[in-house]
Scaffold this motif. Structure first.
Motif, PDB file in Angstrom:
ATOM      1  N   ASP A   1       0.814  -1.213   0.000  1.00  0.00           N
ATOM      2  CA  ASP A   1       0.000   0.000   0.000  1.00  0.00           C
ATOM      3  C   ASP A   1       0.842   1.255   0.000  1.00  0.00           C
ATOM      4  OD1 ASP A   1      -2.245  -1.582   2.328  1.00  0.00           O
ATOM      5  OD2 ASP A   1      -2.231  -1.628   0.138  1.00  0.00           O
ATOM      6  N   ASP A   2       1.942   1.187  -0.719  1.00  0.00           N
ATOM      7  CA  ASP A   2       2.775   2.372  -0.781  1.00  0.00           C
ATOM      8  C   ASP A   2       3.297   2.559  -2.188  1.00  0.00           C
ATOM      9  OD1 ASP A   2       6.090   2.958  -0.593  1.00  0.00           O
ATOM     10  OD2 ASP A   2       4.708   4.509   0.100  1.00  0.00           O
ATOM     11  N   ASP A   3       3.169   3.734  -2.694  1.00  0.00           N
ATOM     12  CA  ASP A   3       3.712   4.032  -4.014  1.00  0.00           C
ATOM     13  C   ASP A   3       4.586   5.269  -3.996  1.00  0.00           C
ATOM     14  OD1 ASP A   3       0.566   3.013  -5.249  1.00  0.00           O
ATOM     15  OD2 ASP A   3       2.456   1.950  -5.506  1.00  0.00           O
ATOM     16  N   GLY A   4       4.906   5.707  -2.798  1.00  0.00           N
ATOM     17  CA  GLY A   4       5.649   6.950  -2.718  1.00  0.00           C
ATOM     18  C   GLY A   4       7.059   6.779  -2.225  1.00  0.00           C
ATOM     19  N   THR A   5       7.689   7.875  -2.002  1.00  0.00           N
ATOM     20  CA  THR A   5       9.023   7.892  -1.441  1.00  0.00           C
ATOM     21  C   THR A   5       8.930   7.661   0.057  1.00  0.00           C
ATOM     22  OG1 THR A   5       9.790   9.461  -3.093  1.00  0.00           O
ATOM     23  CG2 THR A   5      11.051   9.319  -1.050  1.00  0.00           C
ATOM     24  N   TYR A   6       9.714   6.742   0.555  1.00  0.00           N
ATOM     25  CA  TYR A   6       9.688   6.526   1.986  1.00  0.00           C
ATOM     26  C   TYR A   6      11.045   6.075   2.493  1.00  0.00           C
ATOM     27  CZ  TYR A   6       9.104   1.515   0.980  1.00  0.00           C
ATOM     28  OH  TYR A   6       9.270   0.230   0.524  1.00  0.00           O
ATOM     29  N   CYS A   7      11.245   6.328   3.752  1.00  0.00           N
ATOM     30  CA  CYS A   7      12.450   5.916   4.459  1.00  0.00           C
ATOM     31  C   CYS A   7      12.125   4.639   5.220  1.00  0.00           C
ATOM     32  CB  CYS A   7      12.860   7.018   5.431  1.00  0.00           C
ATOM     33  SG  CYS A   7      14.132   6.557   6.622  1.00  0.00           S
ATOM     34  N   MET A   8      12.995   3.644   5.106  1.00  0.00           N
ATOM     35  CA  MET A   8      12.803   2.395   5.827  1.00  0.00           C
ATOM     36  C   MET A   8      13.791   2.322   6.978  1.00  0.00           C
ATOM     37  SD  MET A   8      11.033  -0.380   5.936  1.00  0.00           S
ATOM     38  CE  MET A   8      10.474  -0.880   4.319  1.00  0.00           C
ATOM     39  N   GLY A   9      13.276   2.053   8.149  1.00  0.00           N
ATOM     40  CA  GLY A   9      14.125   1.920   9.320  1.00  0.00           C
ATOM     41  C   GLY A   9      14.045   0.528   9.908  1.00  0.00           C
ATOM     42  N   TRP A  10      15.114   0.137  10.570  1.00  0.00           N
ATOM     43  CA  TRP A  10      15.161  -1.122  11.309  1.00  0.00           C
ATOM     44  C   TRP A  10      15.475  -0.819  12.766  1.00  0.00           C
ATOM     45  CZ3 TRP A  10      13.932  -5.965   9.639  1.00  0.00           C
ATOM     46  CH2 TRP A  10      13.776  -6.147   8.264  1.00  0.00           C
TER      47      TRP A  10
ATOM     48  N   THR B   1      20.558 -10.228  20.448  1.00  0.00           N
ATOM     49  CA  THR B   1      19.274 -10.874  20.691  1.00  0.00           C
ATOM     50  C   THR B   1      18.203  -9.827  20.978  1.00  0.00           C
ATOM     51  OG1 THR B   1      20.277 -12.908  21.519  1.00  0.00           O
ATOM     52  CG2 THR B   1      18.014 -12.426  22.228  1.00  0.00           C
ATOM     53  N   ALA B   2      17.137  -9.874  20.205  1.00  0.00           N
ATOM     54  CA  ALA B   2      16.061  -8.889  20.348  1.00  0.00           C
ATOM     55  C   ALA B   2      14.951  -9.204  19.363  1.00  0.00           C
ATOM     56  CB  ALA B   2      16.579  -7.480  20.082  1.00  0.00           C
ATOM     57  N   MET B   3      13.839  -8.531  19.547  1.00  0.00           N
ATOM     58  CA  MET B   3      12.803  -8.507  18.524  1.00  0.00           C
ATOM     59  C   MET B   3      13.191  -7.400  17.555  1.00  0.00           C
ATOM     60  SD  MET B   3       9.926  -9.993  17.650  1.00  0.00           S
ATOM     61  CE  MET B   3       9.005 -10.554  19.086  1.00  0.00           C
ATOM     62  N   TYR B   4      13.217  -7.729  16.278  1.00  0.00           N
ATOM     63  CA  TYR B   4      13.600  -6.764  15.261  1.00  0.00           C
ATOM     64  C   TYR B   4      12.362  -6.299  14.496  1.00  0.00           C
ATOM     65  CZ  TYR B   4      18.569  -7.507  15.953  1.00  0.00           C
ATOM     66  OH  TYR B   4      19.838  -7.541  16.494  1.00  0.00           O
ATOM     67  N   TYR B   5      12.297  -5.003  14.301  1.00  0.00           N
ATOM     68  CA  TYR B   5      11.159  -4.402  13.631  1.00  0.00           C
ATOM     69  C   TYR B   5      11.620  -3.581  12.431  1.00  0.00           C
ATOM     70  CZ  TYR B   5       8.769  -5.233  18.094  1.00  0.00           C
ATOM     71  OH  TYR B   5       8.243  -5.805  19.227  1.00  0.00           O
ATOM     72  N   CYS B   6      10.843  -3.625  11.366  1.00  0.00           N
ATOM     73  CA  CYS B   6      11.040  -2.641  10.317  1.00  0.00           C
ATOM     74  C   CYS B   6       9.954  -1.583  10.465  1.00  0.00           C
ATOM     75  CB  CYS B   6      11.033  -3.259   8.928  1.00  0.00           C
ATOM     76  SG  CYS B   6       9.476  -3.958   8.389  1.00  0.00           S
ATOM     77  N   ALA B   7      10.280  -0.395  10.028  1.00  0.00           N
ATOM     78  CA  ALA B   7       9.366   0.732  10.155  1.00  0.00           C
ATOM     79  C   ALA B   7       9.539   1.639   8.950  1.00  0.00           C
ATOM     80  CB  ALA B   7       9.632   1.498  11.448  1.00  0.00           C
ATOM     81  N   ALA B   8       8.516   2.409   8.660  1.00  0.00           N
ATOM     82  CA  ALA B   8       8.572   3.285   7.492  1.00  0.00           C
ATOM     83  C   ALA B   8       8.016   4.657   7.820  1.00  0.00           C
ATOM     84  CB  ALA B   8       7.795   2.676   6.322  1.00  0.00           C
TER      85      ALA B   8
END
Length: 121
Positions: free
Chosen positions: A25-34, A88-95
């Motif tokens: 659901d994205d068609d734009g410019t975005y920054c991806m974070g971890w 060791t951790a839970m890893y998340y991606c974010a935008a």
């Protein structure tokens, strides 16, 4: 933007992992974070990358992490080498829509995945 992470696993110290994040659901410019969050600790930034492919890494993983982004496939990968138990951790991606800001700060990212667990022993 909906995000789904995958690739978490239990691995031995010294090994590596590749985590993936798929965006929809994205068609734009975005920054991806971890980001990652260990039990009882605050969520911390690991890496981020903008549409142009310029990455930024936290000091804790610099030299061991590689973040990439495929704009056509709407995916981002995080590879982490020379794994340590403290990874060791839970890893998340974010935008966040638009360009990455100066710091890898969770408050700058409104869209989050559900997380994938990484355990290093």
């Amino acid at each position: 933007v909906q995000l789904v992470e995958s690739g978490g696993a239990s691995v031995q110290a010294g090994g590596f992992l590749r985590l993936s994040c798929a965006a929809s659901d994205d068609d734009g410019t975005y920054c991806m974070g971890w980001f990652r969050q260990a039990p009882g600790k605050e969520r911390k930034g690991v890496a981020m990358i903008n549409n142009g492919g310029l990455p930024k890494y936290a000091r804790s993983v610099k030299g061991r992490a590689t973040v990439s982004k495929d704009n056509a496939k709407k995916t981002s990968d995080l590879r982490l080498d020379s794994l340590k138990p403290e990874d060791t951790a839970m890893y998340y991606c974010a935008a966040r829509l638009g360009w990455c800001l100066d710091d890898i700060s969770a408050s700058d990212f409104p869209y989050w995945g559900q997380g994938t667990q990484v355990t290093v022993s």
